[in-house]
Scaffold this motif. Structure first.
Motif, PDB file in Angstrom:
ATOM      1  N   LEU A 183     -32.574   3.237 -51.925  1.00 16.60           N
ATOM      2  CA  LEU A 183     -31.158   3.540 -51.731  1.00 16.60           C
ATOM      3  C   LEU A 183     -30.348   2.259 -51.593  1.00 16.60           C
ATOM      4  O   LEU A 183     -29.276   2.130 -52.187  1.00 16.60           O
ATOM      5  N   ASP A 184     -30.867   1.299 -50.827  1.00 23.19           N
ATOM      6  CA  ASP A 184     -30.174   0.016 -50.699  1.00 23.19           C
ATOM      7  C   ASP A 184     -30.018  -0.663 -52.051  1.00 23.19           C
ATOM      8  O   ASP A 184     -28.958  -1.232 -52.350  1.00 23.19           O
ATOM      9  N   ALA A 185     -31.058  -0.610 -52.888  1.00 15.69           N
ATOM     10  CA  ALA A 185     -30.982  -1.224 -54.215  1.00 15.69           C
ATOM     11  C   ALA A 185     -29.921  -0.545 -55.072  1.00 15.69           C
ATOM     12  O   ALA A 185     -29.132  -1.219 -55.746  1.00 15.69           O
ATOM     13  N   VAL A 186     -29.887   0.783 -55.041  1.00 11.31           N
ATOM     14  CA  VAL A 186     -28.884   1.514 -55.830  1.00 11.31           C
ATOM     15  C   VAL A 186     -27.479   1.192 -55.339  1.00 11.31           C
ATOM     16  O   VAL A 186     -26.576   0.870 -56.118  1.00 11.31           O
ATOM     17  N   LEU A 187     -27.280   1.278 -54.029  1.00  6.32           N
ATOM     18  CA  LEU A 187     -25.947   1.074 -53.478  1.00  6.32           C
ATOM     19  C   LEU A 187     -25.478  -0.371 -53.625  1.00  6.32           C
ATOM     20  O   LEU A 187     -24.286  -0.624 -53.766  1.00  6.32           O
ATOM     21  N   SER A 188     -26.402  -1.309 -53.623  1.00  5.36           N
ATOM     22  CA  SER A 188     -26.030  -2.716 -53.780  1.00  5.36           C
ATOM     23  C   SER A 188     -25.643  -3.052 -55.211  1.00  5.36           C
ATOM     24  O   SER A 188     -24.994  -4.067 -55.454  1.00  5.36           O
TER      25      SER A 188
ATOM     26  N   THR B  32     -20.915  -0.076 -58.994  1.00  6.76           N
ATOM     27  CA  THR B  32     -19.538  -0.560 -59.073  1.00  6.76           C
ATOM     28  C   THR B  32     -18.566   0.489 -58.561  1.00  6.76           C
ATOM     29  O   THR B  32     -17.359   0.308 -58.622  1.00  6.76           O
ATOM     30  N   MET B  33     -19.090   1.583 -58.035  1.00  7.86           N
ATOM     31  CA  MET B  33     -18.248   2.653 -57.533  1.00  7.86           C
ATOM     32  C   MET B  33     -18.307   2.678 -56.009  1.00  7.86           C
ATOM     33  O   MET B  33     -19.249   2.178 -55.407  1.00  7.86           O
ATOM     34  N   ALA B  34     -17.317   3.298 -55.400  1.00  4.97           N
ATOM     35  CA  ALA B  34     -17.344   3.491 -53.951  1.00  4.97           C
ATOM     36  C   ALA B  34     -18.314   4.619 -53.634  1.00  4.97           C
ATOM     37  O   ALA B  34     -18.322   5.653 -54.282  1.00  4.97           O
ATOM     38  N   VAL B  35     -19.147   4.390 -52.640  1.00  9.29           N
ATOM     39  CA  VAL B  35     -20.146   5.380 -52.255  1.00  9.29           C
ATOM     40  C   VAL B  35     -20.042   5.610 -50.753  1.00  9.29           C
ATOM     41  O   VAL B  35     -19.974   4.664 -49.974  1.00  9.29           O
ATOM     42  N   PHE B  36     -19.996   6.855 -50.363  1.00  7.30           N
ATOM     43  CA  PHE B  36     -19.968   7.211 -48.949  1.00  7.30           C
ATOM     44  C   PHE B  36     -21.115   8.171 -48.677  1.00  7.30           C
ATOM     45  O   PHE B  36     -21.334   9.105 -49.433  1.00  7.30           O
ATOM     46  N   LEU B  37     -21.835   7.930 -47.598  1.00  9.22           N
ATOM     47  CA  LEU B  37     -22.874   8.861 -47.166  1.00  9.22           C
ATOM     48  C   LEU B  37     -22.405   9.481 -45.862  1.00  9.22           C
ATOM     49  O   LEU B  37     -22.002   8.792 -44.942  1.00  9.22           O
ATOM     50  N   MET B  38     -22.487  10.818 -45.803  1.00  8.19           N
ATOM     51  CA  MET B  38     -22.015  11.546 -44.633  1.00  8.19           C
ATOM     52  C   MET B  38     -23.188  12.216 -43.924  1.00  8.19           C
ATOM     53  O   MET B  38     -24.131  12.669 -44.561  1.00  8.19           O
TER      54      MET B  38
ATOM     55  N   ARG C  48     -22.446  16.156 -39.555  1.00  6.78           N
ATOM     56  CA  ARG C  48     -21.161  16.418 -38.886  1.00  6.78           C
ATOM     57  C   ARG C  48     -19.969  15.888 -39.692  1.00  6.78           C
ATOM     58  O   ARG C  48     -18.865  15.834 -39.203  1.00  6.78           O
ATOM     59  N   GLN C  49     -20.263  15.487 -40.915  1.00  9.42           N
ATOM     60  CA  GLN C  49     -19.254  14.922 -41.817  1.00  9.42           C
ATOM     61  C   GLN C  49     -18.711  13.580 -41.327  1.00  9.42           C
ATOM     62  O   GLN C  49     -17.563  13.239 -41.574  1.00  9.42           O
ATOM     63  N   HIS C  50     -19.531  12.822 -40.638  1.00 10.69           N
ATOM     64  CA  HIS C  50     -19.179  11.466 -40.240  1.00 10.69           C
ATOM     65  C   HIS C  50     -19.769  10.485 -41.270  1.00 10.69           C
ATOM     66  O   HIS C  50     -20.903  10.646 -41.684  1.00 10.69           O
ATOM     67  N   CYS C  51     -18.973   9.511 -41.627  1.00 10.80           N
ATOM     68  CA  CYS C  51     -19.423   8.509 -42.600  1.00 10.80           C
ATOM     69  C   CYS C  51     -20.503   7.632 -41.949  1.00 10.80           C
ATOM     70  O   CYS C  51     -20.264   7.029 -40.908  1.00 10.80           O
ATOM     71  N   ILE C  52     -21.667   7.571 -42.576  1.00 11.49           N
ATOM     72  CA  ILE C  52     -22.726   6.742 -42.032  1.00 11.49           C
ATOM     73  C   ILE C  52     -23.019   5.525 -42.926  1.00 11.49           C
ATOM     74  O   ILE C  52     -23.759   4.642 -42.548  1.00 11.49           O
ATOM     75  N   TYR C  53     -22.413   5.491 -44.116  1.00  9.92           N
ATOM     76  CA  TYR C  53     -22.551   4.323 -44.993  1.00  9.92           C
ATOM     77  C   TYR C  53     -21.324   4.244 -45.877  1.00  9.92           C
ATOM     78  O   TYR C  53     -20.881   5.231 -46.405  1.00  9.92           O
TER      79      TYR C  53
END
Length: 75
Positions: free
Chosen positions: A53-58, A61-67, A70-75
């Motif tokens: 996941l770190d490799a993909v997210l790093s 070129t798009m914004a990525v949010f992981l919730m 409780r719908q809180h942003c964790i990444y």
């Protein structure tokens, strides 16, 4: 570890001097050993998933949010 044709188990063995011999006590810890093995496997899978996941997210070129649930942003 005790292996036989029909049984595979883990035993915890302790021996103590007793009179003119030894007192030997054993306890079946098979369930504990299996739980530990499952925990180690789960931790290894989690570490690998996290690494991927770190490799993909790093490299995106798009914004990525992981919730979280409780719908809180964790990444």
């Amino acid at each position: 570890r005790h292996l036989s044709a029909d049984h595979d188990s883990w035993l915890e063995v302790r021996a103590y001097p007793a009179g003119d011999g030894l007192a030997v006590f054993y306890r079946d810890v098979t369930a504990r050993e299996r739980a530990e093995a499952m925990r180690r496997e789960a931790e290894a899978r989690l570490a690998e998933t996290s690494r991927r996941l770190d490799a993909v997210l790093s490299n995106t070129t798009m914004a990525v949010f992981l919730m979280d649930h409780r719908q809180h942003c964790i990444y």
